[in-house]
Design a protein around this motif. Sequence first.
Motif, mmCIF file in Angstrom:
data_model
loop_
_atom_site.group_PDB
_atom_site.id
_atom_site.type_symbol
_atom_site.label_atom_id
_atom_site.label_comp_id
_atom_site.label_asym_id
_atom_site.label_seq_id
_atom_site.Cartn_x
_atom_site.Cartn_y
_atom_site.Cartn_z
ATOM 1 N N VAL A 37 0.885 -1.163 0.000
ATOM 2 C CA VAL A 37 0.000 0.000 0.000
ATOM 3 C C VAL A 37 0.922 1.211 0.000
ATOM 4 O O VAL A 37 1.819 1.317 0.844
ATOM 5 C CB VAL A 37 -0.919 -0.003 1.237
ATOM 6 N N ILE A 38 0.708 2.110 -0.961
ATOM 7 C CA ILE A 38 1.520 3.317 -1.084
ATOM 8 C C ILE A 38 0.579 4.512 -1.094
ATOM 9 O O ILE A 38 -0.330 4.573 -1.927
ATOM 10 C CB ILE A 38 2.357 3.303 -2.384
ATOM 11 N N ALA A 39 0.796 5.442 -0.173
ATOM 12 C CA ALA A 39 -0.002 6.658 -0.105
ATOM 13 C C ALA A 39 0.868 7.839 -0.519
ATOM 14 O O ALA A 39 2.040 7.922 -0.136
ATOM 15 C CB ALA A 39 -0.534 6.872 1.309
ATOM 16 N N LEU A 40 0.273 8.739 -1.305
ATOM 17 C CA LEU A 40 0.978 9.918 -1.790
ATOM 18 C C LEU A 40 0.095 11.135 -1.574
ATOM 19 O O LEU A 40 -1.064 11.144 -1.996
ATOM 20 C CB LEU A 40 1.277 9.795 -3.285
ATOM 21 N N ALA A 41 0.649 12.154 -0.925
ATOM 22 C CA ALA A 41 -0.072 13.420 -0.812
ATOM 23 C C ALA A 41 -0.068 14.081 -2.180
ATOM 24 O O ALA A 41 0.821 13.843 -3.012
ATOM 25 C CB ALA A 41 0.611 14.312 0.223
ATOM 26 N N SER A 42 -1.050 14.920 -2.443
ATOM 27 C CA SER A 42 -1.156 15.609 -3.725
ATOM 28 C C SER A 42 0.173 16.265 -4.099
ATOM 29 O O SER A 42 0.775 16.963 -3.292
ATOM 30 C CB SER A 42 -2.252 16.661 -3.640
ATOM 31 N N GLY A 43 0.636 15.997 -5.321
ATOM 32 C CA GLY A 43 1.890 16.552 -5.807
ATOM 33 C C GLY A 43 3.119 15.725 -5.511
ATOM 34 O O GLY A 43 4.181 15.952 -6.087
ATOM 35 N N GLY A 62 -8.183 8.515 -4.894
ATOM 36 C CA GLY A 62 -7.553 9.639 -5.570
ATOM 37 C C GLY A 62 -7.233 9.380 -7.029
ATOM 38 O O GLY A 62 -7.808 8.497 -7.680
ATOM 39 N N ARG A 63 -6.273 10.171 -7.541
ATOM 40 C CA ARG A 63 -5.837 10.081 -8.935
ATOM 41 C C ARG A 63 -4.322 10.178 -8.996
ATOM 42 O O ARG A 63 -3.715 10.958 -8.266
ATOM 43 C CB ARG A 63 -6.420 11.227 -9.777
ATOM 44 N N VAL A 64 -3.726 9.387 -9.892
ATOM 45 C CA VAL A 64 -2.280 9.382 -10.091
ATOM 46 C C VAL A 64 -1.970 9.405 -11.584
ATOM 47 O O VAL A 64 -2.824 9.075 -12.409
ATOM 48 C CB VAL A 64 -1.610 8.137 -9.450
ATOM 49 N N ARG A 65 -0.732 9.772 -11.898
ATOM 50 C CA ARG A 65 -0.227 9.649 -13.264
ATOM 51 C C ARG A 65 0.937 8.680 -13.218
ATOM 52 O O ARG A 65 1.922 8.909 -12.510
ATOM 53 C CB ARG A 65 0.230 10.985 -13.829
ATOM 54 N N LEU A 66 0.813 7.590 -13.950
ATOM 55 C CA LEU A 66 1.895 6.625 -14.113
ATOM 56 C C LEU A 66 2.713 7.107 -15.303
ATOM 57 O O LEU A 66 2.178 7.242 -16.408
ATOM 58 C CB LEU A 66 1.327 5.226 -14.355
ATOM 59 N N GLY A 89 7.499 5.949 -13.199
ATOM 60 C CA GLY A 89 7.365 6.731 -11.974
ATOM 61 C C GLY A 89 5.889 6.947 -11.689
ATOM 62 O O GLY A 89 5.017 6.521 -12.457
ATOM 63 N N LEU A 90 5.605 7.641 -10.602
ATOM 64 C CA LEU A 90 4.229 7.875 -10.199
ATOM 65 C C LEU A 90 4.119 9.279 -9.614
ATOM 66 O O LEU A 90 4.963 9.687 -8.816
ATOM 67 C CB LEU A 90 3.819 6.835 -9.151
ATOM 68 N N VAL A 91 3.085 10.004 -10.038
ATOM 69 C CA VAL A 91 2.824 11.350 -9.550
ATOM 70 C C VAL A 91 1.401 11.382 -8.998
ATOM 71 O O VAL A 91 0.466 10.924 -9.671
ATOM 72 C CB VAL A 91 2.943 12.388 -10.695
ATOM 73 N N ALA A 92 1.230 11.913 -7.791
ATOM 74 C CA ALA A 92 -0.109 12.052 -7.206
ATOM 75 C C ALA A 92 -0.742 13.331 -7.736
ATOM 76 O O ALA A 92 -0.259 14.429 -7.465
ATOM 77 C CB ALA A 92 -0.026 12.090 -5.688
ATOM 78 N N LEU A 93 -1.814 13.203 -8.504
ATOM 79 C CA LEU A 93 -2.533 14.355 -9.027
ATOM 80 C C LEU A 93 -3.443 14.945 -7.957
ATOM 81 O O LEU A 93 -3.857 16.096 -8.045
ATOM 82 C CB LEU A 93 -3.331 13.963 -10.262
ATOM 83 N N GLU A 94 -3.760 14.137 -6.968
ATOM 84 C CA GLU A 94 -4.473 14.539 -5.753
ATOM 85 C C GLU A 94 -4.077 13.522 -4.701
ATOM 86 O O GLU A 94 -3.396 12.539 -5.022
ATOM 87 C CB GLU A 94 -5.986 14.593 -5.981
#
Length: 118
Positions: A37-43, A62-66, A89-94
């Motif tokens: 389980v990986i959690a990412l704050a927005s940005g 939420g939403r991510v960009r792979l 890579g992975l970017v948290a869009l939110e």
Amino acid sequence: MEDLNSLADEHLAAARSAEHGRSARLVVHDGPLRQSVIALASGAVLDDHNAPPSASLQVLRGRVRLTAGSGDRELAAGALHGIRQERHGLVALEDAVVLLTAITAVGWPPEDTSVTVA
């Protein structure tokens, strides 16, 4: 047994307060199988890294960009996406939580191990 909703809540709260905006926990480790389980704050960003032999990413919240050489993919809660064996890579869009499933070895079980199938 793990409660993914509780883990998502816990790690998203930790990611929001972490300097780097991330929090993760390995929840399954069985031979070559790993689930995290990986959690990412927005940005927040997970920089490019190599992919294991086989992997998938399920967005729990939420939403991510792979990001990958073969093209970027935007994924929202409920999406399940296979990850090619290439740098990505992975970017948290939110604020987001994902479940990463990875197979870290091929040819499992090892050839010298006897396996009986009923």
